[in-house]
Design a protein around this motif. Structure first.
Motif, PDB file in Angstrom:
ATOM      1  N   LEU A  98       2.595   9.466  -5.701  1.00 48.38           N
ATOM      2  CA  LEU A  98       3.451  10.872  -5.245  1.00 48.38           C
ATOM      3  C   LEU A  98       4.426  10.914  -6.241  1.00 48.38           C
ATOM      4  O   LEU A  98       4.553  12.212  -6.533  1.00 48.38           O
ATOM      5  CB  LEU A  98       3.812  10.647  -3.862  1.00 48.38           C
ATOM      6  CG  LEU A  98       4.504  11.951  -3.154  1.00 48.38           C
ATOM      7  CD1 LEU A  98       3.601  13.045  -3.261  1.00 48.38           C
ATOM      8  CD2 LEU A  98       4.935  11.583  -1.715  1.00 48.38           C
ATOM      9  N   MET A  99       5.197   9.881  -6.744  1.00 48.11           N
ATOM     10  CA  MET A  99       6.471  10.304  -7.574  1.00 48.11           C
ATOM     11  C   MET A  99       5.835  10.673  -8.724  1.00 48.11           C
ATOM     12  O   MET A  99       6.545  11.529  -9.600  1.00 48.11           O
ATOM     13  CB  MET A  99       7.081   9.057  -7.673  1.00 48.11           C
ATOM     14  CG  MET A  99       7.934   8.711  -6.330  1.00 48.11           C
ATOM     15  SD  MET A  99       9.034  10.098  -5.567  1.00 48.11           S
ATOM     16  CE  MET A  99      10.155  10.129  -6.926  1.00 48.11           C
ATOM     17  N   ASP A 100       4.668  10.366  -9.323  1.00 51.29           N
ATOM     18  CA  ASP A 100       4.182  10.657 -10.624  1.00 51.29           C
ATOM     19  C   ASP A 100       3.841  11.925 -10.546  1.00 51.29           C
ATOM     20  O   ASP A 100       3.911  12.907 -11.672  1.00 51.29           O
ATOM     21  CB  ASP A 100       3.039   9.548 -11.142  1.00 51.29           C
ATOM     22  CG  ASP A 100       3.507   8.078 -11.227  1.00 51.29           C
ATOM     23  OD1 ASP A 100       4.856   8.159 -11.377  1.00 51.29           O
ATOM     24  OD2 ASP A 100       2.816   7.344 -11.359  1.00 51.29           O
ATOM     25  N   ARG A 107       0.881  -1.178  -0.037  1.00 47.29           N
ATOM     26  CA  ARG A 107       0.106  -0.092   0.122  1.00 47.29           C
ATOM     27  C   ARG A 107       0.860   1.168  -0.012  1.00 47.29           C
ATOM     28  O   ARG A 107       0.601   2.178  -0.748  1.00 47.29           O
ATOM     29  CB  ARG A 107      -0.913  -0.110   1.445  1.00 47.29           C
ATOM     30  CG  ARG A 107      -1.952   1.163   1.473  1.00 47.29           C
ATOM     31  CD  ARG A 107      -2.545   1.177   2.559  1.00 47.29           C
ATOM     32  NE  ARG A 107      -2.021   1.667   3.704  1.00 47.29           N
ATOM     33  CZ  ARG A 107      -1.709   2.849   4.054  1.00 47.29           C
ATOM     34  NH1 ARG A 107      -2.140   3.953   3.112  1.00 47.29           N
ATOM     35  NH2 ARG A 107      -1.083   3.283   4.925  1.00 47.29           N
ATOM     36  N   LEU A 108       1.900   1.180   0.841  1.00 49.30           N
ATOM     37  CA  LEU A 108       2.832   2.468   1.143  1.00 49.30           C
ATOM     38  C   LEU A 108       3.485   2.659  -0.366  1.00 49.30           C
ATOM     39  O   LEU A 108       3.606   3.941  -0.939  1.00 49.30           O
ATOM     40  CB  LEU A 108       3.962   2.139   1.982  1.00 49.30           C
ATOM     41  CG  LEU A 108       3.190   2.352   3.379  1.00 49.30           C
ATOM     42  CD1 LEU A 108       4.106   2.019   4.570  1.00 49.30           C
ATOM     43  CD2 LEU A 108       2.689   3.734   3.677  1.00 49.30           C
ATOM     44  N   LYS A 109       3.986   1.489  -0.991  1.00 47.51           N
ATOM     45  CA  LYS A 109       4.461   1.517  -2.396  1.00 47.51           C
ATOM     46  C   LYS A 109       3.691   2.239  -3.314  1.00 47.51           C
ATOM     47  O   LYS A 109       4.218   3.134  -4.237  1.00 47.51           O
ATOM     48  CB  LYS A 109       5.117   0.419  -2.719  1.00 47.51           C
ATOM     49  CG  LYS A 109       6.473  -0.142  -1.873  1.00 47.51           C
ATOM     50  CD  LYS A 109       6.867  -1.601  -2.408  1.00 47.51           C
ATOM     51  CE  LYS A 109       7.512  -1.508  -3.605  1.00 47.51           C
ATOM     52  NZ  LYS A 109       7.833  -3.053  -4.062  1.00 47.51           N
ATOM     53  N   ARG A 110       2.443   1.746  -3.417  1.00 45.33           N
ATOM     54  CA  ARG A 110       1.632   2.370  -4.353  1.00 45.33           C
ATOM     55  C   ARG A 110       1.414   3.926  -4.139  1.00 45.33           C
ATOM     56  O   ARG A 110       1.253   4.763  -4.945  1.00 45.33           O
ATOM     57  CB  ARG A 110      -0.027   2.013  -4.118  1.00 45.33           C
ATOM     58  CG  ARG A 110       0.044   0.372  -5.080  1.00 45.33           C
ATOM     59  CD  ARG A 110      -1.530  -0.015  -5.119  1.00 45.33           C
ATOM     60  NE  ARG A 110      -2.298  -0.037  -3.737  1.00 45.33           N
ATOM     61  CZ  ARG A 110      -2.087  -1.132  -2.767  1.00 45.33           C
ATOM     62  NH1 ARG A 110      -1.484  -2.013  -3.392  1.00 45.33           N
ATOM     63  NH2 ARG A 110      -2.835  -1.053  -1.836  1.00 45.33           N
ATOM     64  N   LEU A 111       1.219   4.055  -2.977  1.00 46.34           N
ATOM     65  CA  LEU A 111       1.227   5.655  -2.660  1.00 46.34           C
ATOM     66  C   LEU A 111       2.273   6.451  -2.832  1.00 46.34           C
ATOM     67  O   LEU A 111       2.123   7.371  -3.267  1.00 46.34           O
ATOM     68  CB  LEU A 111       0.973   5.795  -0.833  1.00 46.34           C
ATOM     69  CG  LEU A 111      -0.445   5.492  -0.317  1.00 46.34           C
ATOM     70  CD1 LEU A 111      -0.336   5.470   1.106  1.00 46.34           C
ATOM     71  CD2 LEU A 111      -1.426   6.262  -1.015  1.00 46.34           C
ATOM     72  N   ASN A 112       3.460   5.721  -2.727  1.00 42.50           N
ATOM     73  CA  ASN A 112       4.792   6.558  -3.050  1.00 42.50           C
ATOM     74  C   ASN A 112       4.682   6.594  -4.639  1.00 42.50           C
ATOM     75  O   ASN A 112       5.320   7.702  -5.104  1.00 42.50           O
ATOM     76  CB  ASN A 112       5.901   5.654  -2.494  1.00 42.50           C
ATOM     77  CG  ASN A 112       7.275   6.496  -2.577  1.00 42.50           C
ATOM     78  OD1 ASN A 112       7.190   7.654  -2.488  1.00 42.50           O
ATOM     79  ND2 ASN A 112       8.071   5.798  -3.021  1.00 42.50           N
ATOM     80  N   SER A 113       4.431   5.523  -5.323  1.00 40.39           N
ATOM     81  CA  SER A 113       4.568   5.671  -6.607  1.00 40.39           C
ATOM     82  C   SER A 113       3.536   6.645  -7.244  1.00 40.39           C
ATOM     83  O   SER A 113       3.947   7.525  -8.239  1.00 40.39           O
ATOM     84  CB  SER A 113       4.088   4.071  -7.373  1.00 40.39           C
ATOM     85  OG  SER A 113       4.013   4.451  -8.682  1.00 40.39           O
TER      86      SER A 113
END
Length: 72
Positions: A67-69, A59-65
């Protein structure tokens, strides 16, 4: 409450020997330690806890991805 504080329902609970069905007591100096035994019941609890952590990391990786986009 700051924006980094978690609600109690959102926290991942730590495991203790009290959470495990199969334990053994062993001497530790003048004290007695309660330790988990290597049983299938305990392993199932460990696996469930690991899966809970994996879901949270994903979930955190999806959120971070996302955010990076946005920041590109």
């Amino acid at each position: 409450m700051s924006n980094i504080d978690l609600l109690e329902k959102d926290k991942v609970k730590e495991l203790s020997t009290w959470d495990l069905p199969d334990t053994v007591s062993k001497p530790d100096g003048y004290d007695i330690k309660t330790l988990p035994e290597a049983t299938s019941d305990n392993m199932l609890i460990y696996m469930e806890k690991i899966n809970e952590l994996v879901k949270e990391v994903n979930r955190l990786k999806r959120l971070n991805s996302g955010l990076m986009d946005v920041l590109k």
